[in-house]
Write a protein that holds these residues in place. Structure first.
Motif, short mmCIF file in Angstrom:
data_model
loop_
_atom_site.label_atom_id
_atom_site.label_comp_id
_atom_site.label_asym_id
_atom_site.label_seq_id
_atom_site.Cartn_x
_atom_site.Cartn_y
_atom_site.Cartn_z
N GLN A 10 -18.06 -9.93 -4.18
CA GLN A 10 -16.91 -10.48 -3.46
C GLN A 10 -16.91 -12.01 -3.52
O GLN A 10 -15.86 -12.63 -3.72
N ARG A 57 -20.78 -6.38 8.29
CA ARG A 57 -19.95 -7.51 8.72
C ARG A 57 -19.71 -8.47 7.57
O ARG A 57 -18.61 -8.98 7.38
N GLY A 58 -20.75 -8.71 6.78
CA GLY A 58 -20.62 -9.62 5.64
C GLY A 58 -19.63 -9.13 4.59
O GLY A 58 -18.82 -9.89 4.08
N THR A 59 -19.69 -7.84 4.28
CA THR A 59 -18.78 -7.30 3.26
C THR A 59 -17.35 -7.22 3.78
O THR A 59 -16.40 -7.31 3.01
N ARG A 60 -17.20 -7.04 5.10
CA ARG A 60 -15.85 -7.05 5.66
C ARG A 60 -15.23 -8.43 5.53
O ARG A 60 -14.08 -8.58 5.13
N ILE A 61 -16.00 -9.44 5.88
CA ILE A 61 -15.50 -10.82 5.75
C ILE A 61 -15.28 -11.17 4.28
O ILE A 61 -14.27 -11.78 3.90
N GLY A 62 -16.23 -10.75 3.43
CA GLY A 62 -16.09 -11.01 2.00
C GLY A 62 -14.86 -10.36 1.41
O GLY A 62 -14.18 -10.93 0.56
N VAL A 64 -12.05 -9.62 3.05
CA VAL A 64 -10.86 -10.36 3.51
C VAL A 64 -10.67 -11.63 2.69
O VAL A 64 -9.54 -11.97 2.29
N ILE A 65 -11.74 -12.34 2.41
CA ILE A 65 -11.65 -13.57 1.61
C ILE A 65 -11.21 -13.24 0.18
O ILE A 65 -10.40 -13.95 -0.41
#
Length: 314
Positions: A10, A57-62, A64-65
Motif C-alpha cells: 500500500q 489498523r495500519g492496513t486500513r489506513i494504508g 484509505v491512503i
C-alpha cells in the motif's frame, strides 16, 4: 506478517502514484501512468478492501491512503465544454486501424452514415477508396495519405483550404497535424486533424510533445474569434499534464467528462473489453464552437471506438 507485507504494498503504491503525478513532465514512465489511471483506481480500491479484510489498523489506513492517491488525478481533470442547444452538425473522429481490412462495418454505423464530417486516422488506400466510392461525402482532403500522416477528412461541407502544420519540423516522428478550413453554413470553420506519435518509447514520447508544441503554435496564430475544432487520436490521456498544458495554452475546452472520461482505445489481445481501455480519442473546441452532444460509438473492427460529436457554430 501478512499485514506488514500488505502495508508495504500500500505504501509503495501510494508513493508511486504521487511520484507519477509530480514527475510526469520529466519522466516518460511517470507520464505513461496517466494511460492507466482508471486501472490504478481499481487497484487502489482492491488494496483498501484487502486492508479491511486483514483487519489491521495500519492496513486500513494504508488502504484509505492508496485510494486517496488513486482518486487525486481525477480531481484535476479539465472542465469540459458546456452542452448548449443549437443547429447541430455531426463530426465523427475514429482511428480505423491500419490492419483493419474491412471498412463495411464502419460504413454501416448509422452515426457514420449521418455524419457531416469524418476525421479518420490510420487510413489505408483500401479504406480511402471505400470511403470515396460510398459517395456519402462530396468533399475530401488530399489523397496523399503518407503526406497527411495517414489521416483522411471527408465532409459534406466544402473544404476551402488544406495544409500541413509546420511540415518542416523534424522532431515529430514524421507526423504533422493537418489544418483544413470548411465552409459550415456560410461560416468558416478551422479543423485540425491530429494524430501525434504514440509514446511507446522515450524518444517517441518526446516526438509527441514536439507535435503538440507545433499544434499549439499553429493555433496561437488563429484569430481570437475563429471557430476551431481539433479532432483525432491524441495518444495523450486526459490525466497527462501535456494535455492540460495544451488546453491552458490555447484556452480551448475538451468535450470529455470531467469525472470519468470514457475509454476509446482498448486492447484486442484481452477479449476486446472496451471498458478496460483508455480515453485518448477526443474532440477539442475553441470558445466559438458549441457542444450539443457527445457520444462514443460501438466497435467496428478497430482497437478504437469512434467519437461522435454534435456541434454548432454561432
Amino acid at each position: 506478517m501478512i499485514a506488514v507485507f500488505l502495508l508495504l504494498i500500500q505504501v509503495a503504491f501510494s508513493a508511486a502514484q504521487i511520484l507519477s503525478l509530480v514527475l510526469a513532465r520529466q519522466l516518460w514512465l511517470a507520464d505513461l501512468a496517466n494511460f492507466i489511471r482508471p486501472h490504478l483506481l481499481v487497484a487502489g480500491v482492491c488494496l483498501l478492501v484487502l486492508g479491511l479484510i486483514v483487519a489491521s489498523r495500519g492496513t486500513r489506513i494504508g488502504g484509505v491512503i492508496a485510494v486517496g492517491t488513486a482518486i487525486l488525478p481525477f480531481a484535476w481533470l479539465p472542465v469540459p465544454a458546456p452542452t448548449l442547444e443549437g443547429q447541430a452538425f455531426t463530426l465523427v473522429s475514429a482511428n480505423v486501424l491500419n490492419q483493419n481490412r474491412n471498412p463495411a462495418p464502419f460504413l454501416a454505423l448509422p452515426d457514420v452514415v449521418a455524419a457531416d464530417v469524418l476525421v479518420l486516422q490510420e487510413v489505408t488506400p483500401l479504406w480511402q477508396n471505400a470511403l470515396v466510392e460510398s459517395e456519402l461525402w462530396q468533399h475530401e482532403s488530399g489523397r496523399d495519405l503518407r503526406a497527411n500522416s495517414d489521416m483522411k477528412v471527408l465532409s459534406r461541407f466544402p473544404i476551402l483550404d488544406e495544409r500541413l502544420v509546420f511540415a518542416d519540423s523534424t522532431d515529430t516522428g514524421g507526423r504533422h497535424a493537418v489544418r483544413l478550413e470548411l465552409s459550415v453554413e456560410d461560416r468558416r470553420v478551422v479543423l485540425y486533424a491530429v494524430h501525434p506519435q504514440t509514446p511507446r518509447r522515450p524518444a517517441m514520447w518526446r516526438e509527441r510533445q514536439a507535435y503538440l508544441r507545433d499544434l499549439v503554435a499553429s493555433i496561437e496564430t488563429e484569430p481570437a474569434d475563429a471557430a476551431v475544432i481539433v479532432a483525432g487520436d491524441w495518444n495523450t490521456p486526459p490525466w497527462s499534464p501535456f494535455f492540460t498544458d495544451f488546453l491552458v495554452s490555447t484556452g480551448y475546452l475538451t468535450t470529455e467528462s470531467r469525472w470519468w472520461p470514457l475509454p476509446t482505445r482498448f486492447s484486442t489481445r484481452f477479449g476486446n473489453i472496451t471498458q478496460a481501455g483508455t480515453p485518448i480519442d477526443r474532440v477539442v473546441l475553441s470558445p466559438n464552437v458549441r457542444l450539443v452532444d457527445i457520444t462514443i460509438g460501438p466497435r467496428f473492427g478497430s482497437n478504437h471506438l469512434p467519437v461522435i460529436a454534435r456541434l454548432s457554430v454561432p
